[in-house]
Design a protein around this motif. Structure first.
Motif, PDB file in Angstrom:
ATOM      1  N   MET A 167       0.347  -1.321  -0.085  1.00 51.71           N
ATOM      2  CA  MET A 167      -0.253  -0.017   0.147  1.00 51.71           C
ATOM      3  C   MET A 167       0.699   1.003   0.030  1.00 51.71           C
ATOM      4  N   ASN A 168       1.829   1.021   0.910  1.00 51.44           N
ATOM      5  CA  ASN A 168       2.562   2.538   0.526  1.00 51.44           C
ATOM      6  C   ASN A 168       3.873   2.219   0.052  1.00 51.44           C
ATOM      7  N   ALA A 169       3.897   1.208  -1.214  1.00 50.72           N
ATOM      8  CA  ALA A 169       4.361   2.194  -2.173  1.00 50.72           C
ATOM      9  C   ALA A 169       3.763   1.995  -3.705  1.00 50.72           C
ATOM     10  N   ASP A 170       2.397   1.596  -3.598  1.00 53.02           N
ATOM     11  CA  ASP A 170       1.862   1.162  -4.724  1.00 53.02           C
ATOM     12  C   ASP A 170       0.657   2.977  -4.664  1.00 53.02           C
ATOM     13  N   MET A 171       0.846   3.143  -3.131  1.00 52.25           N
ATOM     14  CA  MET A 171      -0.697   4.522  -2.869  1.00 52.25           C
ATOM     15  C   MET A 171      -0.952   5.233  -3.730  1.00 52.25           C
ATOM     16  N   ASP A 172       0.426   5.921  -4.535  1.00 48.12           N
ATOM     17  CA  ASP A 172       0.769   7.220  -5.320  1.00 48.12           C
ATOM     18  C   ASP A 172      -0.138   6.735  -6.244  1.00 48.12           C
ATOM     19  N   ALA A 173       0.340   5.590  -7.374  1.00 50.97           N
ATOM     20  CA  ALA A 173       0.071   4.806  -8.745  1.00 50.97           C
ATOM     21  C   ALA A 173      -1.306   4.865  -8.533  1.00 50.97           C
ATOM     22  N   VAL A 174      -1.907   4.333  -7.277  1.00 48.71           N
ATOM     23  CA  VAL A 174      -3.070   4.042  -6.994  1.00 48.71           C
ATOM     24  C   VAL A 174      -4.084   5.532  -7.129  1.00 48.71           C
ATOM     25  N   ASP A 175      -3.547   6.562  -6.055  1.00 50.05           N
ATOM     26  CA  ASP A 175      -4.499   7.603  -6.110  1.00 50.05           C
ATOM     27  C   ASP A 175      -4.422   8.492  -7.409  1.00 50.05           C
ATOM     28  N   ALA A 176      -3.509   8.404  -8.061  1.00 44.62           N
ATOM     29  CA  ALA A 176      -3.560   8.597  -9.733  1.00 44.62           C
ATOM     30  C   ALA A 176      -4.349   8.651 -10.916  1.00 44.62           C
ATOM     31  N   GLU A 177      -4.112   6.774 -10.466  1.00 39.37           N
ATOM     32  CA  GLU A 177      -4.929   6.219 -11.529  1.00 39.37           C
ATOM     33  C   GLU A 177      -6.396   6.432 -10.948  1.00 39.37           C
ATOM     34  N   ASN A 178      -6.988   7.429  -9.693  1.00 41.21           N
ATOM     35  CA  ASN A 178      -8.497   6.574  -9.296  1.00 41.21           C
ATOM     36  C   ASN A 178      -9.011   8.595  -9.951  1.00 41.21           C
ATOM     37  N   VAL A 231      -7.473  10.413 -11.717  1.00 45.06           N
ATOM     38  CA  VAL A 231      -7.987  10.554 -13.408  1.00 45.06           C
ATOM     39  C   VAL A 231      -9.311   9.667 -13.831  1.00 45.06           C
ATOM     40  N   GLU A 232      -9.347   8.278 -13.044  1.00 39.96           N
ATOM     41  CA  GLU A 232     -11.020   7.917 -13.419  1.00 39.96           C
ATOM     42  C   GLU A 232     -12.319   9.113 -12.860  1.00 39.96           C
ATOM     43  N   LEU A 233     -11.961   9.228 -11.533  1.00 41.35           N
ATOM     44  CA  LEU A 233     -12.334  10.649 -11.227  1.00 41.35           C
ATOM     45  C   LEU A 233     -12.653  11.125 -12.116  1.00 41.35           C
ATOM     46  N   GLU A 234     -12.234  11.943 -11.957  1.00 40.48           N
ATOM     47  CA  GLU A 234     -12.227  12.964 -13.149  1.00 40.48           C
ATOM     48  C   GLU A 234     -12.600  12.235 -14.545  1.00 40.48           C
ATOM     49  N   GLU A 235     -12.486  11.337 -14.995  1.00 37.39           N
ATOM     50  CA  GLU A 235     -13.141  11.101 -16.445  1.00 37.39           C
ATOM     51  C   GLU A 235     -14.064  11.066 -16.358  1.00 37.39           C
ATOM     52  N   LYS A 236     -15.019  10.478 -14.894  1.00 40.66           N
ATOM     53  CA  LYS A 236     -16.008   9.742 -15.159  1.00 40.66           C
ATOM     54  C   LYS A 236     -17.092  11.245 -14.297  1.00 40.66           C
ATOM     55  N   THR A 237     -16.674  12.509 -14.183  1.00 44.80           N
ATOM     56  CA  THR A 237     -17.085  13.255 -13.669  1.00 44.80           C
ATOM     57  C   THR A 237     -17.192  14.431 -14.461  1.00 44.80           C
ATOM     58  N   ARG A 238     -16.282  14.629 -16.346  1.00 45.03           N
ATOM     59  CA  ARG A 238     -16.259  14.829 -17.238  1.00 45.03           C
ATOM     60  C   ARG A 238     -17.653  14.159 -18.485  1.00 45.03           C
ATOM     61  N   LEU A 239     -18.000  12.956 -17.506  1.00 46.54           N
ATOM     62  CA  LEU A 239     -18.779  11.867 -18.370  1.00 46.54           C
ATOM     63  C   LEU A 239     -20.413  12.457 -17.652  1.00 46.54           C
ATOM     64  N   ILE A 240     -20.258  12.141 -16.770  1.00 48.60           N
ATOM     65  CA  ILE A 240     -21.672  12.760 -16.159  1.00 48.60           C
ATOM     66  C   ILE A 240     -22.044  14.249 -17.131  1.00 48.60           C
ATOM     67  N   ASN A 241     -21.240  14.702 -16.640  1.00 50.51           N
ATOM     68  CA  ASN A 241     -21.494  16.243 -17.115  1.00 50.51           C
ATOM     69  C   ASN A 241     -22.165  16.550 -18.303  1.00 50.51           C
ATOM     70  N   GLN A 242     -20.369  15.646 -19.298  1.00 52.67           N
ATOM     71  CA  GLN A 242     -21.339  15.987 -20.977  1.00 52.67           C
ATOM     72  C   GLN A 242     -22.791  14.967 -20.818  1.00 52.67           C
ATOM     73  N   VAL A 243     -22.931  13.919 -19.931  1.00 52.66           N
ATOM     74  CA  VAL A 243     -24.739  13.362 -20.175  1.00 52.66           C
ATOM     75  C   VAL A 243     -25.362  14.037 -19.931  1.00 52.66           C
ATOM     76  N   LEU A 244     -25.094  15.079 -18.291  1.00 52.16           N
ATOM     77  CA  LEU A 244     -26.046  15.811 -17.654  1.00 52.16           C
ATOM     78  C   LEU A 244     -27.023  17.270 -19.257  1.00 52.16           C
ATOM     79  N   GLU A 245     -25.002  17.701 -19.986  1.00 52.64           N
ATOM     80  CA  GLU A 245     -25.803  18.568 -20.558  1.00 52.64           C
ATOM     81  C   GLU A 245     -26.458  17.376 -21.673  1.00 52.64           C
ATOM     82  N   LEU A 246     -26.112  16.927 -22.248  1.00 52.35           N
ATOM     83  CA  LEU A 246     -26.798  16.154 -23.694  1.00 52.35           C
ATOM     84  C   LEU A 246     -28.461  16.132 -22.922  1.00 52.35           C
ATOM     85  N   GLN A 247     -28.362  15.917 -22.077  1.00 54.59           N
ATOM     86  CA  GLN A 247     -29.385  15.294 -21.352  1.00 54.59           C
ATOM     87  C   GLN A 247     -30.807  16.535 -21.090  1.00 54.59           C
ATOM     88  N   HIS A 248     -30.146  17.969 -20.874  1.00 54.98           N
ATOM     89  CA  HIS A 248     -30.584  19.195 -21.406  1.00 54.98           C
ATOM     90  C   HIS A 248     -30.622  19.966 -22.391  1.00 54.98           C
TER      91      HIS A 248
END
Length: 99
Positions: free
Chosen positions: A19-30, A32-49
């Motif tokens: 966990m100590n060795a890989d936490m930074d890599a996992v956090d960075a990956e998470n 990026v995934e969170l930002e991508e999910k947020t971007r996609l959710i915002n895009q979906v909401l905009e398209l719905q509107h």
């Protein structure tokens, strides 16, 4: 059996090291995934509107179209009545005029 613990440490003792060795890599990956999910959710909401706006516009245009068709029918009937009441638009009997 103590010797097996030294040669093969338990997964519980390896977990904190991993966990100590890989936490930074996992956090960075998470992140990026969170930002991508947020971007996609915002895009979906905009398209719905946008879809809601377009649907509302289509409904308004349909309503306006029905109103105009109705007005057109009224005007057509009015013009037809005027034409039938006017002697200018009366049909002439060409056979009776020739005799």
């Amino acid at each position: 059996d103590h010797s097996s613990r030294i040669l093969y440490p338990s997964p519980k003792s390896l977990l904190p090291k991993m966990m100590n060795a890989d936490m930074d890599a996992v956090d960075a990956e998470n992140q990026v995934e969170l930002e991508e999910k947020t971007r996609l959710i915002n895009q979906v909401l905009e398209l719905q509107h946008t879809l809601e706006d377009l649907s509302a516009r289509v409904d308004a245009v349909k309503e306006e179209n029905l109103k105009l068709k109705s007005e057109n029918q009224v005007l057509g009937q009015y013009i037809e009545n005027l034409m039938s009441a006017s002697s200018v638009f009366q049909t002439t009997d060409t056979k009776s005029k020739r005799k």
